[in-house]
Design a protein around this motif. Structure first.
Motif, short mmCIF file in Angstrom:
data_model
loop_
_atom_site.label_atom_id
_atom_site.label_comp_id
_atom_site.label_asym_id
_atom_site.label_seq_id
_atom_site.Cartn_x
_atom_site.Cartn_y
_atom_site.Cartn_z
N HIS A 191 -2.52 1.10 0.54
CA HIS A 191 -2.00 2.02 1.57
C HIS A 191 -0.71 1.50 2.20
N LEU A 192 -0.33 0.25 1.87
CA LEU A 192 0.96 -0.28 2.34
C LEU A 192 2.09 -0.01 1.33
N THR A 193 1.78 0.60 0.20
CA THR A 193 2.78 0.86 -0.82
C THR A 193 4.04 1.55 -0.27
N PRO A 194 3.93 2.64 0.49
CA PRO A 194 5.15 3.32 0.95
C PRO A 194 6.04 2.45 1.82
N ILE A 195 5.48 1.68 2.74
CA ILE A 195 6.30 0.88 3.64
C ILE A 195 6.91 -0.31 2.89
N ILE A 196 6.16 -0.91 1.95
CA ILE A 196 6.69 -2.02 1.16
C ILE A 196 7.87 -1.56 0.31
#
Length: 545
Positions: free
Chosen positions: A354-359
């Motif tokens: 769920h951190l994919t977009p921000i990373i």
């Protein structure tokens, strides 16, 4: 509006990303995992009878081996089976599809944040070739789907605050709740994120009372069934099992009496801080987070090594970046690690999806800054040399990733994906009519009994065992001579003891080679060998006649 040329490039990037996710998806990974096969038979059972294998009608929680699974992946799998038939491909289709959709919609998410088409295209390109996203798109792993929903939910939340339209309130709450019905880590992440946002954005929320009220009411109403199954149907079992206080490295201090009273809680806090910080270790992020190779070998991380420069530049740019949604992204980043950091397992890349977009937002931000920095060199030779060296590094990273996916992963980790059980079932179906009983050893491992699998789920799925019959047939669960034992129909699952089980003169035995005497002793009783991709023998199929 999006320009035609931009849309065309986006479609090409998406199709390329889809190819990387769909190509031989039923062959690599080499076998369905225990979780995949469990979801698969539950979906098949629901498709045929409307009930899972436990007999629950359209369940909101899927009772599985030792825990409970979220319902949405199973229902999506039902649709896949309806379209493609009951197969390995159908089980993995949904993850490959959502991984591809992630690439497409990530463009619009980045365009919303920055207003720049070229920025959004580059971000989608990075995501399309991401080993992190590709790996979890190639087998049925529900946090990948949950991370897609969480991106949409947070995106619509931003639009709710910016545009103050009721439809965004509803859509934000809907996708956030769908996230919780899909992944366990996200089930904890979303409430933490919403609470943190409520604290830090309280003024903005109060300015949009209608939108905030609709969001809260929709969120609570759609979450009620999840609250119910968590309280009364065991859906919270998994969290209790994996909570950090059960970690062996922590528990041993409690057992030995080193901790008591307030000291216990202080140590637990610092134990959690250490676990939290482990997720930003360079080795984890850039080398072996995906655990696609043996621990002694270099593997693939969340990002390619060449993206380390991009991420570093991106963090520096983000500090200077001015945007009304910057605080939401910060909250997303810092709360996103919490769910996995409070478990009793080592770092797990899948629970961070769920951190994919921000990373990848930070990576893309850094890539633009990095490119500007290179072209700021006045010396052309220096600029060309730097571009040549960095391009060579990129190519080497991509070639290495291809080799890991195509060669090393199937060779080194196939046993971890329960390879051989599909072939075992097909072989058993070929022989079983001649025997009164079929006994499976639940232990496996080339060199010894190091892993325990669930062969009965593979038998149910690949034999397409009648779900209605399985729901009603007598099943025996017991401890036999200090050994686990489970049976139904003519099938038994436990530990094979050759000197005991060989006395049953009309049985078929399935187990790893070390479960039996030497093959020279077995002679013609050894009917078949099942091999792993690396050439090692995984299973013997032996007759007691």
């Amino acid at each position: 509006m999006i320009k035609k040329n931009t849309l065309l490039i986006l479609i090409i990037i998406t199709l390329f990303g889809g190819f990387l996710r769909f190509y031989k998806v039923d062959k690599n990974p080499t076998s369905l995992t225990g979780d995949e096969i469990s979801f698969g038979y539950a979906a098949y059972s629901i498709l045929e009878t409307g009930r899972d294998e436990s007999g629950r009608f359209l369940p909101l929680v899927i009772e599985s081996i030792g825990d409970y699974k979220n319902p949405l992946p199973a229902y999506l799998m039902v649709l896949s089976f309806k379209i493609f038939g009951v197969s390995d491909f159908a089980i993995r289709f949904q993850n490959a599809l959502f991984g591809t959709l992630f690439v497409f919609f990530f463009f619009f998410f980045l365009k919303y944040l920055t207003g720049k088409d070229n920025f959004a295209l580059l971000g989608s390109l990075f995501l399309s070739i991401s080993p992190w996203n590709i790996f979890y798109s190639r087998f049925a792993y529900e946090p990948l789907i949950a991370s897609f929903f969480s991106m949409l939910g947070i995106w619509f939340f931003m639009k709710m605050l910016d545009d103050r339209k009721l439809r965004f309130s509803f859509l934000s709450a809907l996708f956030m709740v769908l996230t919780m019905y899909t992944g366990f880590a996200q089930r904890l992440f979303i409430p933490i994120f919403v609470f943190a946002i409520s604290v830090f954005k309280i003024k903005d929320l109060l300015k949009s009372k209608k939108q905030t009220s609709l969001f809260i009411l929709t969120f609570l109403f759609l979450s009620l069934p999840l609250v119910y199954v968590s309280l009364f149907q065991g859906a919270s079992t998994r969290f209790k099992m994996v909570f950090i206080a059960n970690d062996i490295n922590y528990v041993r201090y409690v057992i030995f009496g080193y901790l008591n009273g307030i000291i216990d809680y202080i140590y637990l806090f610092f134990f959690w801080v250490k676990r939290y910080l482990n997720y930003i270790q360079p080795f984890f992020v850039f080398s072996n987070a995906l655990q696609m190779v043996l621990p002694s070998n270099m593997g693939l991380g969340l990002l390619y090594p060449f993206e380390a420069l991009f991420l570093g530049f991106g963090i520096l740019e983000f500090v200077k970046w001015k945007n009304r949604n910057k605080d939401i992204l910060l909250i997303w980043l810092f709360t996103g690690i919490i769910p996995d950091s409070i478990t009793n397992n080592e770092q797990h890349a899948g629970r961070l999806l769920h951190l994919t977009p921000i990373i990848f937002f930070l990576t893309t931000l850094g890539a633009f800054s990095f490119i500007k920095w290179i072209f700021s060199f006045k010396n052309r030779l220096l600029r060309f040399s730097f571009i040549f060296v960095f391009s060579s590094l990129v190519i080497l990273n991509l070639v290495f990733a291809f080799l890991v996916f195509r060669v090393h992963f199937p060779y080194q980790k196939s046993e971890s994906f329960d390879e051989g059980l599909r072939e075992v079932v097909y072989a058993v179906l070929k022989y079983q009519d001649k025997y009164d009983k079929v006994i499976f050893d639940i232990r496996r491992g080339v060199d010894g009994p190091y892993m325990v699998s669930n062969p009965h789920m593979y038998l149910l799925f690949y034999s397409k065992y009648d779900p209605e019959k399985y729901q009603t047939i007598e099943k025996i669960r017991d401890i036999y001579q200090d050994e686990p034992y489970f049976s139904f129909d003519k099938y038994a699952f436990g530990y094979i003891n050759w000197y005991r089980d060989s006395l049953n003169k009309n049985s078929l035995l399935v187990g790893s080679p070390w479960s039996f005497p030497d093959e020279k002793v077995l002679g013609d009783k050894l009917l078949e060998k099942i091999y792993l991709s690396n050439g090692n023998v995984a299973f013997y199929i032996v007759s007691t006649r």
